[in-house]
Scaffold this motif. Structure first.
Motif, PDB file in Angstrom:
ATOM      1  N   MET A   1       0.840  -1.184   0.000  1.00 14.08           N
ATOM      2  CA  MET A   1       0.000   0.000   0.000  1.00 14.08           C
ATOM      3  C   MET A   1       0.876   1.235   0.000  1.00 14.08           C
ATOM      4  O   MET A   1       1.856   1.313   0.722  1.00 14.08           O
ATOM      5  N   ALA A   2       0.508   2.207  -0.796  1.00 19.25           N
ATOM      6  CA  ALA A   2       1.302   3.416  -0.884  1.00 19.25           C
ATOM      7  C   ALA A   2       1.274   4.167   0.426  1.00 19.25           C
ATOM      8  O   ALA A   2       0.305   4.150   1.170  1.00 19.25           O
ATOM      9  N   ASN A   3       2.387   4.877   0.707  1.00 19.58           N
ATOM     10  CA  ASN A   3       2.474   5.612   1.954  1.00 19.58           C
ATOM     11  C   ASN A   3       1.415   6.693   2.057  1.00 19.58           C
ATOM     12  O   ASN A   3       1.016   7.084   3.136  1.00 19.58           O
ATOM     13  N   ALA A   4       0.969   7.211   0.891  1.00 18.41           N
ATOM     14  CA  ALA A   4      -0.002   8.296   0.893  1.00 18.41           C
ATOM     15  C   ALA A   4      -1.404   7.805   1.207  1.00 18.41           C
ATOM     16  O   ALA A   4      -2.315   8.596   1.339  1.00 18.41           O
ATOM     17  N   GLN A   5      -1.583   6.512   1.320  1.00 21.62           N
ATOM     18  CA  GLN A   5      -2.915   5.961   1.509  1.00 21.62           C
ATOM     19  C   GLN A   5      -3.218   5.730   2.981  1.00 21.62           C
ATOM     20  O   GLN A   5      -2.447   5.119   3.707  1.00 21.62           O
ATOM     21  N   GLU A   6      -4.382   6.225   3.406  1.00 21.17           N
ATOM     22  CA  GLU A   6      -4.825   6.008   4.772  1.00 21.17           C
ATOM     23  C   GLU A   6      -5.367   4.588   4.907  1.00 21.17           C
ATOM     24  O   GLU A   6      -5.647   3.913   3.927  1.00 21.17           O
ATOM     25  N   LYS A   7      -5.553   4.147   6.145  1.00 24.21           N
ATOM     26  CA  LYS A   7      -6.081   2.811   6.383  1.00 24.21           C
ATOM     27  C   LYS A   7      -7.329   2.821   7.252  1.00 24.21           C
ATOM     28  O   LYS A   7      -8.071   1.848   7.265  1.00 24.21           O
ATOM     29  N   THR A   8      -7.542   3.908   7.995  1.00 23.27           N
ATOM     30  CA  THR A   8      -8.653   3.956   8.938  1.00 23.27           C
ATOM     31  C   THR A   8      -9.441   5.248   8.774  1.00 23.27           C
ATOM     32  O   THR A   8      -8.863   6.311   8.547  1.00 23.27           O
ATOM     33  N   GLY A   9     -10.770   5.130   8.881  1.00 19.63           N
ATOM     34  CA  GLY A   9     -11.621   6.304   8.796  1.00 19.63           C
ATOM     35  C   GLY A   9     -12.735   6.234   9.825  1.00 19.63           C
ATOM     36  O   GLY A   9     -13.214   5.145  10.169  1.00 19.63           O
ATOM     37  N   ASN A  10     -13.145   7.394  10.332  1.00 16.33           N
ATOM     38  CA  ASN A  10     -14.241   7.510  11.291  1.00 16.33           C
ATOM     39  C   ASN A  10     -15.222   8.567  10.824  1.00 16.33           C
ATOM     40  O   ASN A  10     -14.818   9.595  10.281  1.00 16.33           O
ATOM     41  N   LYS A  11     -16.493   8.322  11.062  1.00 14.91           N
ATOM     42  CA  LYS A  11     -17.485   9.356  10.814  1.00 14.91           C
ATOM     43  C   LYS A  11     -17.236  10.492  11.797  1.00 14.91           C
ATOM     44  O   LYS A  11     -17.021  10.250  12.988  1.00 14.91           O
ATOM     45  N   PRO A  12     -17.216  11.743  11.339  1.00 13.01           N
ATOM     46  CA  PRO A  12     -16.939  12.876  12.231  1.00 13.01           C
ATOM     47  C   PRO A  12     -17.832  12.869  13.470  1.00 13.01           C
ATOM     48  O   PRO A  12     -19.048  12.698  13.377  1.00 13.01           O
ATOM     49  N   GLY A  13     -17.196  13.006  14.623  1.00 14.88           N
ATOM     50  CA  GLY A  13     -17.929  13.063  15.883  1.00 14.88           C
ATOM     51  C   GLY A  13     -18.263  11.715  16.482  1.00 14.88           C
ATOM     52  O   GLY A  13     -18.799  11.645  17.600  1.00 14.88           O
ATOM     53  N   PHE A  14     -17.938  10.627  15.776  1.00 14.24           N
ATOM     54  CA  PHE A  14     -18.298   9.305  16.288  1.00 14.24           C
ATOM     55  C   PHE A  14     -17.347   8.860  17.389  1.00 14.24           C
ATOM     56  O   PHE A  14     -16.130   8.891  17.237  1.00 14.24           O
ATOM     57  N   THR A  15     -17.924   8.455  18.510  1.00 16.57           N
ATOM     58  CA  THR A  15     -17.170   7.862  19.615  1.00 16.57           C
ATOM     59  C   THR A  15     -17.970   6.682  20.145  1.00 16.57           C
ATOM     60  O   THR A  15     -19.189   6.593  19.935  1.00 16.57           O
ATOM     61  N   LEU A  16     -17.287   5.802  20.832  1.00 15.08           N
ATOM     62  CA  LEU A  16     -17.950   4.618  21.366  1.00 15.08           C
ATOM     63  C   LEU A  16     -17.362   4.324  22.739  1.00 15.08           C
ATOM     64  O   LEU A  16     -16.218   3.886  22.853  1.00 15.08           O
ATOM     65  N   ALA A  17     -18.146   4.590  23.772  1.00 19.28           N
ATOM     66  CA  ALA A  17     -17.667   4.354  25.131  1.00 19.28           C
ATOM     67  C   ALA A  17     -17.731   2.867  25.454  1.00 19.28           C
ATOM     68  O   ALA A  17     -18.691   2.184  25.071  1.00 19.28           O
ATOM     69  N   PRO A  18     -16.726   2.334  26.142  1.00 18.79           N
ATOM     70  CA  PRO A  18     -16.751   0.915  26.522  1.00 18.79           C
ATOM     71  C   PRO A  18     -17.990   0.589  27.353  1.00 18.79           C
ATOM     72  O   PRO A  18     -18.418   1.366  28.204  1.00 18.79           O
ATOM     73  N   GLY A  19     -18.587  -0.564  27.080  1.00 17.85           N
ATOM     74  CA  GLY A  19     -19.729  -1.029  27.848  1.00 17.85           C
ATOM     75  C   GLY A  19     -21.026  -0.309  27.569  1.00 17.85           C
ATOM     76  O   GLY A  19     -21.963  -0.389  28.370  1.00 17.85           O
ATOM     77  N   SER A  20     -21.128   0.368  26.425  1.00 13.32           N
ATOM     78  CA  SER A  20     -22.312   1.190  26.172  1.00 13.32           C
ATOM     79  C   SER A  20     -23.242   0.651  25.087  1.00 13.32           C
ATOM     80  O   SER A  20     -24.383   1.097  24.988  1.00 13.32           O
ATOM     81  N   VAL A  21     -22.781  -0.301  24.271  1.00 14.99           N
ATOM     82  CA  VAL A  21     -23.602  -0.731  23.140  1.00 14.99           C
ATOM     83  C   VAL A  21     -23.534  -2.246  22.938  1.00 14.99           C
ATOM     84  O   VAL A  21     -22.693  -2.937  23.514  1.00 14.99           O
ATOM     85  N   ARG A  22     -24.434  -2.726  22.075  1.00 19.13           N
ATOM     86  CA  ARG A  22     -24.472  -4.137  21.676  1.00 19.13           C
ATOM     87  C   ARG A  22     -24.143  -4.210  20.189  1.00 19.13           C
ATOM     88  O   ARG A  22     -24.777  -3.540  19.372  1.00 19.13           O
ATOM     89  N   ILE A  23     -23.145  -5.013  19.854  1.00 18.50           N
ATOM     90  CA  ILE A  23     -22.667  -5.121  18.478  1.00 18.50           C
ATOM     91  C   ILE A  23     -22.921  -6.534  17.954  1.00 18.50           C
ATOM     92  O   ILE A  23     -22.602  -7.518  18.625  1.00 18.50           O
ATOM     93  N   ILE A  24     -23.491  -6.617  16.763  1.00 17.37           N
ATOM     94  CA  ILE A  24     -23.700  -7.914  16.118  1.00 17.37           C
ATOM     95  C   ILE A  24     -22.568  -8.154  15.121  1.00 17.37           C
ATOM     96  O   ILE A  24     -22.326  -7.327  14.233  1.00 17.37           O
ATOM     97  N   LEU A  25     -21.864  -9.262  15.290  1.00 17.63           N
ATOM     98  CA  LEU A  25     -20.804  -9.641  14.361  1.00 17.63           C
ATOM     99  C   LEU A  25     -21.419 -10.414  13.203  1.00 17.63           C
ATOM    100  O   LEU A  25     -21.862 -11.550  13.363  1.00 17.63           O
ATOM    101  N   MET A  26     -21.486  -9.790  12.033  1.00 16.50           N
ATOM    102  CA  MET A  26     -21.985 -10.471  10.849  1.00 16.50           C
ATOM    103  C   MET A  26     -20.999 -11.575  10.451  1.00 16.50           C
ATOM    104  O   MET A  26     -19.810 -11.495  10.757  1.00 16.50           O
ATOM    105  N   ARG A  27     -21.505 -12.611   9.787  1.00 15.45           N
ATOM    106  CA  ARG A  27     -20.622 -13.716   9.417  1.00 15.45           C
ATOM    107  C   ARG A  27     -19.493 -13.202   8.527  1.00 15.45           C
ATOM    108  O   ARG A  27     -19.740 -12.654   7.454  1.00 15.45           O
ATOM    109  N   PRO A  28     -18.241 -13.349   8.974  1.00 11.94           N
ATOM    110  CA  PRO A  28     -17.112 -12.838   8.189  1.00 11.94           C
ATOM    111  C   PRO A  28     -17.004 -13.511   6.822  1.00 11.94           C
ATOM    112  O   PRO A  28     -17.328 -14.690   6.664  1.00 11.94           O
ATOM    113  N   SER A  29     -16.559 -12.743   5.858  1.00 12.96           N
ATOM    114  CA  SER A  29     -16.290 -13.268   4.520  1.00 12.96           C
ATOM    115  C   SER A  29     -14.805 -13.604   4.444  1.00 12.96           C
ATOM    116  O   SER A  29     -13.954 -12.723   4.593  1.00 12.96           O
ATOM    117  N   ILE A  30     -14.497 -14.877   4.229  1.00 10.87           N
ATOM    118  CA  ILE A  30     -13.111 -15.347   4.240  1.00 10.87           C
ATOM    119  C   ILE A  30     -12.831 -16.109   2.950  1.00 10.87           C
ATOM    120  O   ILE A  30     -13.481 -17.114   2.661  1.00 10.87           O
TER     121      ILE A  30
END
Length: 239
Positions: A1-30
């Motif tokens: 991957m080129a050095n100029a390329q980012e790897k991570t992105g977040n929606k502006p203002g998005f935060t996630l406090a530990p212990g605050s939500v329930r997340i469903i893990l969709m079946r991974p594509s492998i």
């Protein structure tokens, strides 16, 4: 991957406090296979089965360190199951667009050049999938590994002797993303076109999962093994 390329992105203002939500893990594509001499992907069932088992265990081990409750998705049957597959395909397409038109600065679309701009979505209808009721987010994971065949590696050597010819051997890419089930928006994405870890081994799969969850919102500092048994972990990534 080129050095100029980012790897991570977040929606502006998005935060996630530990212990605050329930997340469903969709079946991974492998997907695991061999890269032919001509660069085509040739699936390998044995390698894929090994990867599913190893990655399933590694994901289960990592879940307790993600900071919030993560529950494997109960894949529905029939038309609903087909719809779930369509959303996995849609996620894959969106990730490809994010990588091409936002993460790589040289190709960035005009609407993605604004500071703190990260606006991508699967659409709010995803919340209607059976099994997602009561959850706050859906977690999608994808990995693809193409190990260069002997012919491909030989072609790479020959190509290196010809000016202007680039013939890479092997493909190792993956992504993990969070979808807000209230809006269908992609609120966090980690995608890498040059991932490490041989997913055909337990150690390599653990490394891959660690890379996939880099920067995961609400992630705790210490990762301890999850209580999910190996059989349940394997079931979470499908048969």
């Amino acid at each position: 991957m080129a050095n100029a390329q980012e790897k991570t992105g977040n929606k502006p203002g998005f935060t996630l406090a530990p212990g605050s939500v329930r997340i469903i893990l969709m079946r991974p594509s492998i997907k695991v296979g061999e890269q032919s001499t001509g660069g085509l992907f040739e699936p390998n069932a044995d390698w894929t089965d090994q990867a599913k088992q190893n990655l399933g265990k590694a994901i289960a081990d990592a879940q307790s360190g993600l900071g919030n409750l993560v529950v494997p998705y109960a894949e529905p049957m029939g038309a609903d199951g087909a719809l779930a597959m369509e959303y996995r395909a849609l996620f894959r397409a969106v990730v490809g667009s994010v990588i091409e038109y936002q993460f790589f600065s040289g190709n960035r679309l005009p609407t993605k050049k604004r500071k703190n701009s990260f606006e991508w979505t699967l659409g709010p209808e995803i919340a209607g999938l059976p099994g997602l009721a009561g959850a706050d987010y859906a977690l999608f994971i994808e990995t693809e590994d193409q190990y260069g065949s002997t012919g491909r590696k030989m072609a790479q050597v020959v190509g290196a002797l010809i000016p202007g010819i680039s013939m890479p051997s092997g493909v190792h890419k993956g992504s993990a993303g969070l979808i807000d089930l209230k809006t269908g928006d992609l609120v966090w994405l980690n995608a890498d076109l040059e991932m490490g870890g041989d997913v055909r081994t337990e150690e390599g799969a653990s490394k891959r999962v660690s890379q996939l969850f880099e920067g995961f919102p609400g992630k705790t500092a210490t990762v301890v093994p999850a209580v999910l048994p190996t059989a349940a972990a394997a079931a979470a990534v499908g048969n």
